[in-house]
Design an enzyme around this catalytic site. Structure first.
Site, PDB file in Angstrom:
ATOM      1  N   CYS A 171      -7.929 -27.687 -10.346  1.00 44.84           N
ATOM      2  CA  CYS A 171      -8.597 -25.962 -10.144  1.00 44.84           C
ATOM      3  C   CYS A 171      -7.188 -25.322  -9.763  1.00 44.84           C
ATOM      4  O   CYS A 171      -7.317 -23.958  -9.991  1.00 44.84           O
ATOM      5  CB  CYS A 171      -9.412 -25.878  -9.363  1.00 44.84           C
ATOM      6  SG  CYS A 171     -11.003 -26.861  -9.923  1.00 44.84           S
TER       7      CYS A 171
ATOM      8  N   HIS B 209      -9.724 -18.227  -7.997  1.00 47.42           N
ATOM      9  CA  HIS B 209     -10.381 -19.306  -8.745  1.00 47.42           C
ATOM     10  C   HIS B 209     -11.873 -19.129  -8.555  1.00 47.42           C
ATOM     11  O   HIS B 209     -12.259 -18.778  -7.527  1.00 47.42           O
ATOM     12  CB  HIS B 209      -9.815 -20.518  -8.202  1.00 47.42           C
ATOM     13  CG  HIS B 209     -10.504 -21.821  -8.872  1.00 47.42           C
ATOM     14  ND1 HIS B 209     -10.973 -21.777 -10.205  1.00 47.42           N
ATOM     15  CD2 HIS B 209     -11.207 -23.031  -8.328  1.00 47.42           C
ATOM     16  CE1 HIS B 209     -11.674 -23.154 -10.376  1.00 47.42           C
ATOM     17  NE2 HIS B 209     -12.186 -23.358  -9.024  1.00 47.42           N
TER      18      HIS B 209
ATOM     19  N   ASN C 224     -17.529 -22.978 -13.235  1.00 46.43           N
ATOM     20  CA  ASN C 224     -16.214 -23.080 -12.769  1.00 46.43           C
ATOM     21  C   ASN C 224     -15.387 -24.074 -13.901  1.00 46.43           C
ATOM     22  O   ASN C 224     -15.773 -25.033 -14.277  1.00 46.43           O
ATOM     23  CB  ASN C 224     -16.229 -24.282 -11.570  1.00 46.43           C
ATOM     24  CG  ASN C 224     -14.842 -24.731 -11.093  1.00 46.43           C
ATOM     25  OD1 ASN C 224     -14.005 -24.521 -11.605  1.00 46.43           O
ATOM     26  ND2 ASN C 224     -15.159 -25.294 -10.011  1.00 46.43           N
TER      27      ASN C 224
HETATM   28  O1  UT7 Z   1     -13.135 -25.840  -8.016  1.00 46.22           O
HETATM   29  C1  UT7 Z   1     -12.619 -26.993  -7.313  1.00 46.22           C
HETATM   30  C2  UT7 Z   1     -13.513 -26.943  -5.783  1.00 46.22           C
HETATM   31  N1  UT7 Z   1     -14.891 -27.132  -5.867  1.00 46.22           N
HETATM   32  C3  UT7 Z   1     -15.504 -26.459  -5.194  1.00 46.22           C
HETATM   33  O2  UT7 Z   1     -15.197 -25.428  -4.450  1.00 46.22           O
HETATM   34  C4  UT7 Z   1     -16.923 -26.684  -4.827  1.00 46.22           C
HETATM   35  C5  UT7 Z   1     -17.156 -26.699  -3.273  1.00 46.22           C
HETATM   36  N2  UT7 Z   1     -18.683 -26.996  -3.044  1.00 46.22           N
HETATM   37  C6  UT7 Z   1     -19.592 -26.247  -3.432  1.00 46.22           C
HETATM   38  O3  UT7 Z   1     -19.319 -25.199  -3.998  1.00 46.22           O
HETATM   39  C7  UT7 Z   1     -20.888 -26.516  -2.817  1.00 46.22           C
HETATM   40  O4  UT7 Z   1     -20.749 -27.510  -1.778  1.00 46.22           O
HETATM   41  C8  UT7 Z   1     -21.976 -26.824  -3.785  1.00 46.22           C
HETATM   42  C9  UT7 Z   1     -22.347 -25.866  -4.723  1.00 46.22           C
HETATM   43  C10 UT7 Z   1     -21.490 -28.189  -4.506  1.00 46.22           C
HETATM   44  C11 UT7 Z   1     -23.212 -27.365  -2.984  1.00 46.22           C
HETATM   45  O5  UT7 Z   1     -23.803 -26.371  -2.549  1.00 46.22           O
HETATM   46  P1  UT7 Z   1     -24.111 -26.809  -0.761  1.00 46.22           P
HETATM   47  O6  UT7 Z   1     -24.759 -25.503  -0.137  1.00 46.22           O
HETATM   48  O7  UT7 Z   1     -22.986 -27.509   0.089  1.00 46.22           O
HETATM   49  O8  UT7 Z   1     -25.417 -27.658  -0.940  1.00 46.22           O
HETATM   50  P2  UT7 Z   1     -25.512 -29.300  -0.636  1.00 46.22           P
HETATM   51  O9  UT7 Z   1     -24.436 -29.987  -1.247  1.00 46.22           O
HETATM   52  O10 UT7 Z   1     -25.375 -29.289   1.178  1.00 46.22           O
HETATM   53  O11 UT7 Z   1     -26.889 -29.645  -0.962  1.00 46.22           O
HETATM   54  C12 UT7 Z   1     -28.050 -29.108  -0.330  1.00 46.22           C
HETATM   55  C13 UT7 Z   1     -29.282 -29.686  -1.088  1.00 46.22           C
HETATM   56  C14 UT7 Z   1     -29.228 -31.212  -1.172  1.00 46.22           C
HETATM   57  O12 UT7 Z   1     -30.516 -31.588  -0.785  1.00 46.22           O
HETATM   58  P3  UT7 Z   1     -31.033 -32.103   0.836  1.00 46.22           P
HETATM   59  O13 UT7 Z   1     -30.092 -33.219   0.701  1.00 46.22           O
HETATM   60  O14 UT7 Z   1     -30.803 -30.774   1.518  1.00 46.22           O
HETATM   61  O15 UT7 Z   1     -32.333 -32.405   0.400  1.00 46.22           O
HETATM   62  C15 UT7 Z   1     -28.982 -31.521  -2.384  1.00 46.22           C
HETATM   63  O16 UT7 Z   1     -29.563 -32.840  -3.020  1.00 46.22           O
HETATM   64  O17 UT7 Z   1     -29.351 -29.162  -2.419  1.00 46.22           O
HETATM   65  C16 UT7 Z   1     -29.619 -30.494  -3.221  1.00 46.22           C
HETATM   66  N3  UT7 Z   1     -29.036 -30.237  -4.644  1.00 46.22           N
HETATM   67  C17 UT7 Z   1     -29.499 -29.365  -5.638  1.00 46.22           C
HETATM   68  N4  UT7 Z   1     -30.810 -29.192  -5.785  1.00 46.22           N
HETATM   69  C18 UT7 Z   1     -31.221 -28.429  -6.782  1.00 46.22           C
HETATM   70  C19 UT7 Z   1     -27.648 -30.519  -4.932  1.00 46.22           C
HETATM   71  N5  UT7 Z   1     -27.507 -30.212  -6.162  1.00 46.22           N
HETATM   72  C20 UT7 Z   1     -28.645 -29.359  -6.646  1.00 46.22           C
HETATM   73  C21 UT7 Z   1     -29.061 -28.816  -7.939  1.00 46.22           C
HETATM   74  N6  UT7 Z   1     -30.254 -28.369  -7.880  1.00 46.22           N
HETATM   75  N7  UT7 Z   1     -28.024 -28.595  -8.824  1.00 46.22           N
END
Ligand code: UT7
Length: 323
Positions: free
Chosen positions: A113, A250, A280
């Site tokens: 990225c 980004h 992204n």
């Molecule tokens: O460009 C390269 C760099 N990459 C990034 O910058 C990505 C950085 N990370 C992020 O943007 C975020 O961490 C994400 C968008 C990937 C995830 O957001 P988050 O607020 O960190 O969510 P999480 O991973 O803590 O997940 C929260 C909940 C989980 O459920 P439980 O364990 O709380 O029951 C996930 O299973 O959301 C669930 N979840 C989803 N639910 C519905 C994860 N993906 C999804 C989804 N739809 N697509």
């Protein structure tokens, strides 16, 4: 003193738009979850006839037209991509050939990225070193081809596209009033390589592999790393957030962008956002955002613009330029 001044810009997006509601039919997700957690509304996904090189070619042609130049005026092509058409040769030589350029040189850089920030910095160094007069710098990706479409934690986040800038050697005074790239700050730390990676490759599995990410872990580091390199760029030039006209980040996650801007004291109206439209697009996200904001007249000649990115590796970096 030689400066690398932006002479033109261009962008290209696949024809097919996939909305969050369409993603609901592919994995167990919702428009609400995707928008609240990331700011994404839709992404473009490449069709069978669209590849990283074809999108890169299209963005390059748009940049040449915007600059009023032809391919004969370019002597260097740098392509930032993690999704090349072939393992080799470089996508840059593929695009070089598509553009009918048989002089000069072309190569890829791979910093995921952060690729476009690395590519601009590389082209700037070649230009200031006298090795090139005009560089076509392209960020082009088809991340849809690297995704595990059964993994809802990653497949909803990414999209495809390409953007391009033309940098031209121009004599400056060596002050912050010069147009062109003023400074850059690049970083990487491979200790984080397993937090965001593709689980295949020619030398390991002999396969292409799919993207794997510990999203929460990446999130934890993002704002700190982004603001560190931006502070380095400010320190190197004696500038501050108040001097900045535009932050072009980004586009990975709206929460990361907003968090970084807030920490730096940059008001939201100075931040270019395209993550809602494109998702992204990795190395393509910054040039796509530049093309959007310069195309509609927000970024104007003489504006001070900060580019920043953080991603797989981890890699992170910032470029400060005067438009
Ligand atoms: O460009 C390269 C760099 N990459 C990034 O910058 C990505 C950085 N990370 C992020 O943007 C975020 O961490 C994400 C968008 C990937 C995830 O957001 P988050 O607020 O960190 O969510 P999480 O991973 O803590 O997940 C929260 C909940 C989980 O459920 P439980 O364990 O709380 O029951 C996930 O299973 O959301 C669930 N979840 C989803 N639910 C519905 C994860 N993906 C999804 C989804 N739809 N697509």
């Amino acid at each position: 003193m030689i400066r690398s001044v932006v002479r033109g810009f261009g962008a290209a997006l696949p024809k097919r738009v996939v909305t969050n509601s369409e993603m609901e039919k592919i994995v167990d997700t919702s428009d609400e979850w995707i928008f609240q957690r990331t700011g994404i509304r839709q992404r473009h996904i490449a069709g069978a006839d669209e590849t990283t090189a074809s999108l890169g070619e299209q963005a390059a042609r748009a940049a040449l037209a915007n600059a009023g130049l032809t391919i004969d005026d370019i002597d260097m092509i740098v392509v930032a991509t993690s999704t090349p058409d072939n393992t080799f040769p470089a996508t840059a030589v593929n695009i070089q050939n598509r553009l009918g350029m048989h002089h000069g040189f072309a190569f890829d850089v791979q910093a995921v990225c952060t690729g476009f920030v690395y590519a601009v910095t590389t082209a700037d160094a070649y230009i200031r070193g006298g090795l090139a007069k005009r560089a076509l710098v392209i960020g082009a990706e088809t991340f849809s081809r690297l995704l595990d479409w059964t993994d809802r934690t990653t497949c909803v986040l990414f999209g495809d596209g390409a953007g391009a800038l033309i940098l031209e050697a121009t004599t400056g005074e060596g002050t912050n009033s010069d147009r062109g790239v003023l400074t850059a700050s690049l970083r990487s730390d491979g200790a984080h390589k397993d937090k965001l990676f593709v689980d295949g490759g020619p030398s390991s599995t002999g396969t292409v592999g799919v993207l794997r990410m510990e999203g929460r872990e990446v999130f934890k580091y993002a704002v700190g790393m982004i603001t560190d390199v931006i502070h380095s760029a400010f320190d190197a030039t004696g500038t501050t957030s108040e001097d900045l006209d535009w932050l072009v980040p980004h586009q990975a996650n709206r929460r990361i962008i907003d968090g970084s801007a807030k920490k730096l004291g940059i008001p939201p109206e100075k931040v270019v956002i395209t993550v809602d439209q494109h998702g992204n697009t990795s190395a393509a996200s910054i040039p796509l955002a530049i093309a959007a904001a310069a195309g509609d007249g927000r970024i104007k000649k003489g504006d001070l613009v900060m580019l920043e990115a953080m991603g797989g590796g981890f890699t992170w970096g910032a470029v400060l330029l005067r438009w």
